[in-house]
Design a protein around this motif. Structure first.
Motif, PDB file in Angstrom:
ATOM      1  N   ALA A  35     -18.410  12.536  19.965  1.00 56.19           N
ATOM      2  CA  ALA A  35     -19.165  12.423  21.211  1.00 56.19           C
ATOM      3  C   ALA A  35     -18.556  13.344  22.267  1.00 56.19           C
ATOM      4  O   ALA A  35     -17.343  13.556  22.304  1.00 56.19           O
ATOM      5  N   ALA A  36     -19.413  13.904  23.106  1.00 53.71           N
ATOM      6  CA  ALA A  36     -18.940  14.828  24.142  1.00 53.71           C
ATOM      7  C   ALA A  36     -17.965  14.108  25.065  1.00 53.71           C
ATOM      8  O   ALA A  36     -18.220  12.995  25.519  1.00 53.71           O
ATOM      9  N   GLY A  37     -16.857  14.760  25.342  1.00 52.95           N
ATOM     10  CA  GLY A  37     -15.870  14.188  26.253  1.00 52.95           C
ATOM     11  C   GLY A  37     -14.855  13.289  25.595  1.00 52.95           C
ATOM     12  O   GLY A  37     -13.974  12.758  26.272  1.00 52.95           O
ATOM     13  N   ASP A  38     -14.947  13.081  24.268  1.00 55.65           N
ATOM     14  CA  ASP A  38     -13.984  12.236  23.557  1.00 55.65           C
ATOM     15  C   ASP A  38     -12.914  13.095  22.891  1.00 55.65           C
ATOM     16  O   ASP A  38     -13.148  14.264  22.562  1.00 55.65           O
ATOM     17  N   VAL A  39     -11.749  12.500  22.707  1.00 53.89           N
ATOM     18  CA  VAL A  39     -10.664  13.141  21.969  1.00 53.89           C
ATOM     19  C   VAL A  39     -10.194  12.172  20.894  1.00 53.89           C
ATOM     20  O   VAL A  39     -10.102  10.962  21.137  1.00 53.89           O
ATOM     21  N   LEU A  40      -9.961  12.700  19.685  1.00 53.30           N
ATOM     22  CA  LEU A  40      -9.496  11.888  18.572  1.00 53.30           C
ATOM     23  C   LEU A  40      -8.016  12.158  18.320  1.00 53.30           C
ATOM     24  O   LEU A  40      -7.590  13.316  18.273  1.00 53.30           O
ATOM     25  N   VAL A  41      -7.258  11.085  18.175  1.00 52.38           N
ATOM     26  CA  VAL A  41      -5.834  11.180  17.856  1.00 52.38           C
ATOM     27  C   VAL A  41      -5.640  10.442  16.530  1.00 52.38           C
ATOM     28  O   VAL A  41      -5.868   9.225  16.450  1.00 52.38           O
ATOM     29  N   GLU A  42      -5.216  11.157  15.487  1.00 54.41           N
ATOM     30  CA  GLU A  42      -5.077  10.574  14.159  1.00 54.41           C
ATOM     31  C   GLU A  42      -3.674  10.815  13.618  1.00 54.41           C
ATOM     32  O   GLU A  42      -3.124  11.914  13.770  1.00 54.41           O
ATOM     33  N   ILE A  43      -3.112   9.790  13.004  1.00 55.39           N
ATOM     34  CA  ILE A  43      -1.799   9.881  12.364  1.00 55.39           C
ATOM     35  C   ILE A  43      -1.940   9.294  10.964  1.00 55.39           C
ATOM     36  O   ILE A  43      -2.352   8.122  10.810  1.00 55.39           O
ATOM     37  N   GLU A  44      -1.608  10.077   9.953  1.00 53.16           N
ATOM     38  CA  GLU A  44      -1.685   9.629   8.569  1.00 53.16           C
ATOM     39  C   GLU A  44      -0.344   9.855   7.894  1.00 53.16           C
ATOM     40  O   GLU A  44       0.349  10.837   8.185  1.00 53.16           O
ATOM     41  N   ASP A  45       0.039   8.950   6.989  1.00 51.07           N
ATOM     42  CA  ASP A  45       1.296   9.105   6.259  1.00 51.07           C
ATOM     43  C   ASP A  45       1.046   8.867   4.774  1.00 51.07           C
ATOM     44  O   ASP A  45      -0.025   8.400   4.369  1.00 51.07           O
ATOM     45  N   ASP A  46       2.054   9.176   3.969  1.00 50.66           N
ATOM     46  CA  ASP A  46       1.952   8.989   2.516  1.00 50.66           C
ATOM     47  C   ASP A  46       2.841   7.840   2.048  1.00 50.66           C
ATOM     48  O   ASP A  46       3.362   7.857   0.937  1.00 50.66           O
ATOM     49  N   GLY A  47       3.014   6.856   2.902  1.00 47.48           N
ATOM     50  CA  GLY A  47       3.892   5.741   2.578  1.00 47.48           C
ATOM     51  C   GLY A  47       3.399   4.935   1.398  1.00 47.48           C
ATOM     52  O   GLY A  47       2.223   4.964   1.023  1.00 47.48           O
ATOM     53  N   THR A  48       4.304   4.181   0.851  1.00 52.57           N
ATOM     54  CA  THR A  48       3.997   3.384  -0.346  1.00 52.57           C
ATOM     55  C   THR A  48       3.986   1.891  -0.068  1.00 52.57           C
ATOM     56  O   THR A  48       3.551   1.112  -0.918  1.00 52.57           O
ATOM     57  N   GLY A  91      -3.774   6.259  -0.686  1.00 55.74           N
ATOM     58  CA  GLY A  91      -2.413   5.824  -0.405  1.00 55.74           C
ATOM     59  C   GLY A  91      -1.971   6.191   0.994  1.00 55.74           C
ATOM     60  O   GLY A  91      -2.461   7.132   1.607  1.00 55.74           O
ATOM     61  N   GLY A  92      -1.038   5.443   1.502  1.00 50.05           N
ATOM     62  CA  GLY A  92      -0.555   5.674   2.849  1.00 50.05           C
ATOM     63  C   GLY A  92      -1.327   4.862   3.880  1.00 50.05           C
ATOM     64  O   GLY A  92      -2.148   3.987   3.550  1.00 50.05           O
ATOM     65  N   PHE A  93      -1.070   5.179   5.139  1.00 46.20           N
ATOM     66  CA  PHE A  93      -1.648   4.410   6.248  1.00 46.20           C
ATOM     67  C   PHE A  93      -2.225   5.387   7.255  1.00 46.20           C
ATOM     68  O   PHE A  93      -1.735   6.509   7.416  1.00 46.20           O
ATOM     69  N   ARG A  94      -3.260   4.932   7.965  1.00 46.05           N
ATOM     70  CA  ARG A  94      -3.953   5.803   8.921  1.00 46.05           C
ATOM     71  C   ARG A  94      -4.151   5.078  10.241  1.00 46.05           C
ATOM     72  O   ARG A  94      -4.557   3.915  10.272  1.00 46.05           O
ATOM     73  N   VAL A  95      -3.849   5.792  11.328  1.00 49.14           N
ATOM     74  CA  VAL A  95      -4.115   5.321  12.688  1.00 49.14           C
ATOM     75  C   VAL A  95      -5.056   6.320  13.338  1.00 49.14           C
ATOM     76  O   VAL A  95      -4.766   7.525  13.364  1.00 49.14           O
TER      77      VAL A  95
END
Length: 374
Positions: free
Chosen positions: A315-328, A360-364
């Motif tokens: 959407a216009a004016g939005d910013v996405l912040v994503e953090i992904e890891d390969d944790g077990t 696998g891993g976790f996502r924020v």
């Protein structure tokens, strides 16, 4: 304010003119035409008494006395009451409406006596109008008093409701401020102390001189950064209502977070896209979300690498912040850190999603409004 003042003066002038006109017409009808000195004097009395009504709101009691004197003089001059009583009724109404109840009762009793004297000059034409006049005045005093009490009760209720709304708003703001302070302190201390803990554990379990030196260097840097951010946060809190003068961290400072995470043994890749200009609040929230997410990866995920992405949203004016890891490790129930990230996003009108990745891993993933016009 000026418009209302002039509106009130115009209304008072119109009322005085209308009542005076009715009283003059009543005088002409009573006397069959003003031909005697007493009639002309009574006319002057009517004009003075009705003209005084123009000042009834500013001087209610003096105007009431003038009206009473006019009614009395009129009765003495013509030896009968007349429509000049309307002048007194209006004046008496104003006295009661302005809160002078005792004075109004005294004026009412005096007018009844004056009316009775004027009505009793001619026993043949006396028709008991005194009692009608007395009942009229009682109705005016009682009615206006009840209306005034109802008005004052309503005004007090409104004032109390307004005061309660102000108190509720103050409590809400205080609660929001406590939550904000709690989030800031948690993020500042939690991130760096977690890194210190990881480095200390590595140094203890791997007694290698080179690794120990690296761990101690990382601990020193993390503790230094902790003290700096803590002083910054406390400095902002000490500013009583003033705008913060200490610059808050933002997306431009992600390099420091990445360096600290890599010093703890985590490989971090950053992908910074075009996110547009961010407001200071959104910039800080994005930084804290990345900080908390990397802290969780270092402490709980048993991960070797992570990816940080910052880009414009769908959407216009939005910013996405994503953090992904390969944790077990399988994440447990959301803790304080995830709840704090969600609160930050919601406070700005955004949202936060967390969960395991399919491979696998976790996502924020946080969606935040940029806070700046497009």
């Amino acid at each position: 304010m000026s418009r209302w003042r002039w509106h009130g003066r115009t209304a008072d002038a119109g009322l005085a003119l209308a009542v005076g006109l009715v009283a003059v017409v009543g005088l002409v009808v009573q006397t069959g035409g003003i031909r005697t000195g007493a009639g002309w004097t009574a006319l002057a009395v009517v004009l003075v008494a009705s003209g005084a009504l123009y000042l009834r709101r500013r001087y209610p009691v003096p105007v009431g006395l003038v009206a009473l004197a006019g009614v009395t003089a009129y009765g003495v001059l013509l030896q009968q009451p007349g429509l000049v009583m309307l002048v007194f009724v209006v004046a008496l109404y104003t006295v009661v409406d302005e809160g002078h109840l005792a004075v109004a009762i005294g004026l009412g009793l005096a007018s009844v006596v004056s009316f009775a004297v004027a009505d009793g000059y001619d026993r043949e034409t006396s028709n008991g109008a005194t009692f009608l006049h007395a009942g009229w005045l009682v109705a005016v005093i009682v009615g206006v008093t009840r209306n005034r009490r109802a008005y004052l009760a309503e005004a007090r209720a409104r004032a109390l409701a307004a005061e309660q709304r102000v108190e509720e708003e103050a409590r809400r703001r205080a609660t929001e401020e406590r939550l904000r302070i709690a989030r800031e302190v948690h993020d500042v201390l939690g991130h760096h102390l977690s890194l210190i803990n990881v480095q200390a554990s590595a140094a203890l379990h791997r007694p290698d001189p080179d690794r120990s030196e690296q761990a101690l260097t990382a601990i020193k840097q993390a503790s230094k950064e902790t003290l700096r951010e803590l002083r910054t946060t406390l400095g902002v809190l000490r500013q009583d209502g003033a705008a913060p003068t200490v610059p808050a961290p933002g997306i431009a400072d992600l390099g420091d977070l990445v360096a600290a995470a890599e010093a703890a043994g985590l490989r971090v890749r950053t992908e910074l896209g075009e996110a547009g200009k961010l407001s200071a609040e959104v910039d800080l929230a994005a930084y804290r979300i990345v900080q908390e997410a990397l802290t969780n990866v270092a402490r709980h995920a048993a991960a070797s690498s992570a990816v940080v992405r910052v880009r414009s949203g769908p959407a216009a004016g939005d910013v996405l912040v994503e953090i992904e890891d390969d944790g077990t490790r399988t994440p447990g129930e959301p803790g304080t850190g995830i709840l704090g990230m969600a609160e930050r996003a919601r406070a700005l009108g955004g949202s936060l999603e967390t969960g395991p990745r399919p491979d696998g891993g976790f996502r924020v993933s946080a969606r935040l409004p940029s806070g700046e016009p497009a």
